[in-house]
Design a protein around this motif. Structure first.
Motif, short mmCIF file in Angstrom:
data_model
loop_
_atom_site.label_atom_id
_atom_site.label_comp_id
_atom_site.label_asym_id
_atom_site.label_seq_id
_atom_site.Cartn_x
_atom_site.Cartn_y
_atom_site.Cartn_z
N UNK A 1 9.95 -0.67 0.32
CA UNK A 1 11.36 -0.62 0.73
C UNK A 1 11.68 -1.81 1.62
N UNK A 2 10.77 -2.14 2.58
CA UNK A 2 11.01 -3.28 3.47
C UNK A 2 11.12 -4.57 2.65
N UNK A 3 10.25 -4.70 1.63
CA UNK A 3 10.30 -5.90 0.79
C UNK A 3 11.62 -5.97 0.03
N UNK B 1 14.80 6.14 2.06
CA UNK B 1 14.01 6.60 3.21
C UNK B 1 14.25 8.08 3.47
N UNK C 1 0.81 -1.22 0.00
CA UNK C 1 0.00 0.00 0.00
C UNK C 1 0.85 1.27 0.00
N UNK C 2 1.93 1.30 0.77
CA UNK C 2 2.74 2.51 0.80
C UNK C 2 4.13 2.19 0.24
N UNK D 1 6.84 2.64 1.77
CA UNK D 1 7.68 2.08 2.82
C UNK D 1 7.61 0.56 2.86
N UNK D 2 6.41 -0.01 2.58
CA UNK D 2 6.29 -1.47 2.49
C UNK D 2 7.18 -2.00 1.39
N UNK E 1 18.64 1.48 1.12
CA UNK E 1 17.49 1.66 2.00
C UNK E 1 17.50 3.02 2.66
N UNK F 1 12.38 10.14 0.94
CA UNK F 1 10.94 10.19 1.21
C UNK F 1 10.65 11.13 2.36
#
Lengths: 110, 91, 102
Positions: B38-40, B83, B32-33, B35-36, B79, B86
């Motif tokens: 980036x974590x993936x 971040x 959805x965002x 940030x998800x 990463x 953003x």
């Protein structure tokens, strides 16, 4: 004599770190693999009693790697750490645990 | 000393990693965002490192161990860079 | 005997990485997902590196494995911290927008 004590405390801290590491991963694995997710997320603010920056680094690293906590933010004067908790019980139990960790770190870095 | 790891173990390891790669990729596409995503991406870097480690055992060459060192350095820098970008755009 | 130990380390490591991916899909919000995406993959790569070090058993491999483990354990919490910080800015922004729209 002092150096021997500090080495002993450092070794004890490494053992503590590894034990918490395994525990955290078993918790996460159990929670993800069983069908019912029993999490209770919450935000907490922890007062910090450490003097050195290196101690703060160790503490936030330990927080991120131990069961169910992730360090999110540190206040400007380095006195409060904001934390996201996954398995929330009560404030007293959790804070006692965090103070115990800080005592262990203080013995190494001070 | 020479060890012989059975091929069945290697195939099971590869299939675990392949399933992990597919699931992380689903999160990368659906997230959805930003940030998800980036974590993936972070998880995908670790999976690629694990692939290289398993492959180095399969072909029995230690030279492949240089690659995880470089990937672990670069994925962290990527990463943090995305971040920070953003954060400055939102804030 | 050593073959069995190396196999167990390899399987356990890939299993923890798989758990991280399942958690990335299953959990509900970003904070819980980051819990799964920070702890499990670094532990998985830790176990796999132990297995690889036992397999090759040369000093250079030990040094490289130690370097990777040290670096991952230093940087994984920092990466999670950076992601959460950028998400908080966005969260604040969104809630302010909602208030002004209403």
């Amino acid at each position: 004599m002092k150096i021997i004590k500090r080495i002993y405390y450092t070794l004890e801290f490494i053992g503590f770190y590894l034990f918490n590491l395994v525990k955290a991963n078993v918790y996460i694995a159990w929670d993800i693999l069983t069908p019912k997710i029993h999490m209770k997320p919450a935000f907490m603010e922890i007062p910090v009693r450490l003097e050195t920056d290196f101690g703060l680094l160790l503490f936030s690293n330990l927080l991120s790697m131990t069961p169910g906590t992730i360090s999110m933010d540190i206040s400007e004067d380095k006195k409060i750490v904001r934390v996201h908790v996954l398995y929330y019980k009560t404030d007293e139990i959790m804070l006692n645990e965090f103070y115990k960790m800080q005592e262990k770190i203080k013995r190494i870095t001070s | 000393m020479e060890y012989n790891i059975s091929i069945v173990v290697l195939i099971i390891t590869f299939s675990f990693l392949l399933a992990a790669l597919v699931l992380a990729f689903v999160r990368l596409l659906r997230g959805p965002s930003v940030n998800d995503r980036i974590a993936a991406m972070d998880v995908i870097a670790v999976i690629v490192m694990a692939f290289i480690l398993t492959y180095s055992i399969m072909v029995n060459k230690a030279i492949y161990l240089d690659l995880p060192v470089i990937i672990s350095l670069i994925s962290f820098i990527g990463t943090v860079a995305v971040s920070t970008y953003l954060k400055h755009r939102y804030g | 005997m050593d073959n069995v130990i190396i196999s167990i380390f390899l399987l356990a490591g890939s299993f923890f990485i798989l758990i991280a991916s399942i958690g990335l899909i299953r959990l509900k919000d970003l904070y819980s997902r980051l819990h799964a995406a920070t702890k499990a993959p670094s532990f998985g790569i830790f176990l796999m590196l132990i297995g690889v070090s036992i397999f090759f058993n040369t000093p250079m491999v030990y040094i490289k494995s130690l370097f990777v483990i040290f670096f991952i354990y230093l940087t994984a919490p920092l990466a999670a911290h950076a992601i959460i910080k950028s998400f908080q800015e966005k969260d604040k922004d969104d809630s302010e927008k909602k208030i002004t729209e209403l």
